[in-house]
Design a protein around this motif. Structure first.
Motif, PDB file in Angstrom:
ATOM      1  N   ALA A  49      -4.529  24.338 -17.365  1.00 49.73           N
ATOM      2  CA  ALA A  49      -4.645  25.694 -16.821  1.00 49.73           C
ATOM      3  C   ALA A  49      -5.223  26.644 -17.871  1.00 49.73           C
ATOM      4  O   ALA A  49      -6.071  27.486 -17.565  1.00 49.73           O
ATOM      5  CB  ALA A  49      -3.292  26.190 -16.336  1.00 49.73           C
ATOM      6  N   ARG A  50      -4.774  26.495 -19.121  1.00 47.75           N
ATOM      7  CA  ARG A  50      -5.290  27.345 -20.198  1.00 47.75           C
ATOM      8  C   ARG A  50      -6.785  27.101 -20.412  1.00 47.75           C
ATOM      9  O   ARG A  50      -7.564  28.045 -20.562  1.00 47.75           O
ATOM     10  CB  ARG A  50      -4.532  27.106 -21.499  1.00 47.75           C
ATOM     11  CG  ARG A  50      -5.050  27.983 -22.633  1.00 47.75           C
ATOM     12  CD  ARG A  50      -4.316  27.784 -23.919  1.00 47.75           C
ATOM     13  NE  ARG A  50      -4.461  26.401 -24.362  1.00 47.75           N
ATOM     14  CZ  ARG A  50      -3.775  25.864 -25.351  1.00 47.75           C
ATOM     15  NH1 ARG A  50      -2.878  26.570 -25.997  1.00 47.75           N
ATOM     16  NH2 ARG A  50      -3.968  24.616 -25.705  1.00 47.75           N
ATOM     17  N   ASN A  51      -7.187  25.841 -20.411  1.00 45.13           N
ATOM     18  CA  ASN A  51      -8.609  25.532 -20.587  1.00 45.13           C
ATOM     19  C   ASN A  51      -9.442  26.117 -19.452  1.00 45.13           C
ATOM     20  O   ASN A  51     -10.530  26.644 -19.681  1.00 45.13           O
ATOM     21  CB  ASN A  51      -8.818  24.018 -20.681  1.00 45.13           C
ATOM     22  CG  ASN A  51      -8.311  23.446 -21.978  1.00 45.13           C
ATOM     23  OD1 ASN A  51      -8.185  24.146 -22.974  1.00 45.13           O
ATOM     24  ND2 ASN A  51      -7.994  22.161 -21.975  1.00 45.13           N
ATOM     25  N   ALA A  52      -8.927  26.033 -18.237  1.00 41.82           N
ATOM     26  CA  ALA A  52      -9.638  26.599 -17.089  1.00 41.82           C
ATOM     27  C   ALA A  52      -9.738  28.117 -17.219  1.00 41.82           C
ATOM     28  O   ALA A  52     -10.779  28.712 -16.909  1.00 41.82           O
ATOM     29  CB  ALA A  52      -8.932  26.207 -15.790  1.00 41.82           C
ATOM     30  N   ALA A  53      -8.671  28.759 -17.700  1.00 43.98           N
ATOM     31  CA  ALA A  53      -8.691  30.212 -17.898  1.00 43.98           C
ATOM     32  C   ALA A  53      -9.694  30.594 -18.982  1.00 43.98           C
ATOM     33  O   ALA A  53     -10.426  31.582 -18.849  1.00 43.98           O
ATOM     34  CB  ALA A  53      -7.294  30.720 -18.252  1.00 43.98           C
ATOM     35  N   ASP A  54      -9.752  29.802 -20.045  1.00 45.23           N
ATOM     36  CA  ASP A  54     -10.726  30.053 -21.116  1.00 45.23           C
ATOM     37  C   ASP A  54     -12.152  29.997 -20.578  1.00 45.23           C
ATOM     38  O   ASP A  54     -12.992  30.840 -20.911  1.00 45.23           O
ATOM     39  CB  ASP A  54     -10.568  29.047 -22.253  1.00 45.23           C
ATOM     40  CG  ASP A  54      -9.337  29.295 -23.112  1.00 45.23           C
ATOM     41  OD1 ASP A  54      -8.760  30.400 -23.027  1.00 45.23           O
ATOM     42  OD2 ASP A  54      -8.957  28.373 -23.852  1.00 45.23           O
ATOM     43  N   LYS A  55     -12.426  29.012 -19.743  1.00 46.47           N
ATOM     44  CA  LYS A  55     -13.769  28.884 -19.162  1.00 46.47           C
ATOM     45  C   LYS A  55     -14.076  30.055 -18.244  1.00 46.47           C
ATOM     46  O   LYS A  55     -15.207  30.561 -18.220  1.00 46.47           O
ATOM     47  CB  LYS A  55     -13.894  27.563 -18.417  1.00 46.47           C
ATOM     48  CG  LYS A  55     -13.956  26.367 -19.342  1.00 46.47           C
ATOM     49  CD  LYS A  55     -14.059  25.068 -18.573  1.00 46.47           C
ATOM     50  CE  LYS A  55     -14.050  23.885 -19.535  1.00 46.47           C
ATOM     51  NZ  LYS A  55     -14.081  22.600 -18.822  1.00 46.47           N
ATOM     52  N   ALA A  56     -13.090  30.505 -17.491  1.00 49.63           N
ATOM     53  CA  ALA A  56     -13.290  31.655 -16.607  1.00 49.63           C
ATOM     54  C   ALA A  56     -13.594  32.907 -17.427  1.00 49.63           C
ATOM     55  O   ALA A  56     -14.486  33.686 -17.082  1.00 49.63           O
ATOM     56  CB  ALA A  56     -12.058  31.871 -15.725  1.00 49.63           C
TER      57      ALA A  56
END
Length: 90
Positions: A45-52
């Protein structure tokens, strides 16, 4: 950076998927799943948020640069602000 930025549907969908991932992490916690599973899903989830965040900054930066160039202004400040924003987010 631009004040009236419009966020696209693709980005909103990405954030909804992150929201689902976070709900999934909570479910794992409620089910008493092992730490390794919880942390693994939370990391995703953190990695996805970073990409967003990176996508938001990149798209906003592109829009701002076009606006600044149209006014004949230097765009270096915008790039520095975008980099600082990304660094602060980590």
């Amino acid at each position: 950076m631009a004040e009236d930025y419009v966020y696209g549907d693709e980005l909103k969908l990405r954030l909804k998927r992150i929201e689902g991932q976070v709900r999934g992490v909570l479910r794992l916690m409620e089910e008493g799943k092992p730490c390794k599973e919880v942390v693994s899903q939370l990391s995703a989830a953190r990695n996805a948020a970073d990409k967003a965040m990176a996508q938001i900054v990149a798209e906003n930066l592109q829009q701002c640069i076009v606006e600044e160039q149209a006014q004949g202004k230097d765009t270096g400040r915008l790039v520095r602000e975008a980099v600082e924003l990304l660094v602060k987010s980590r």
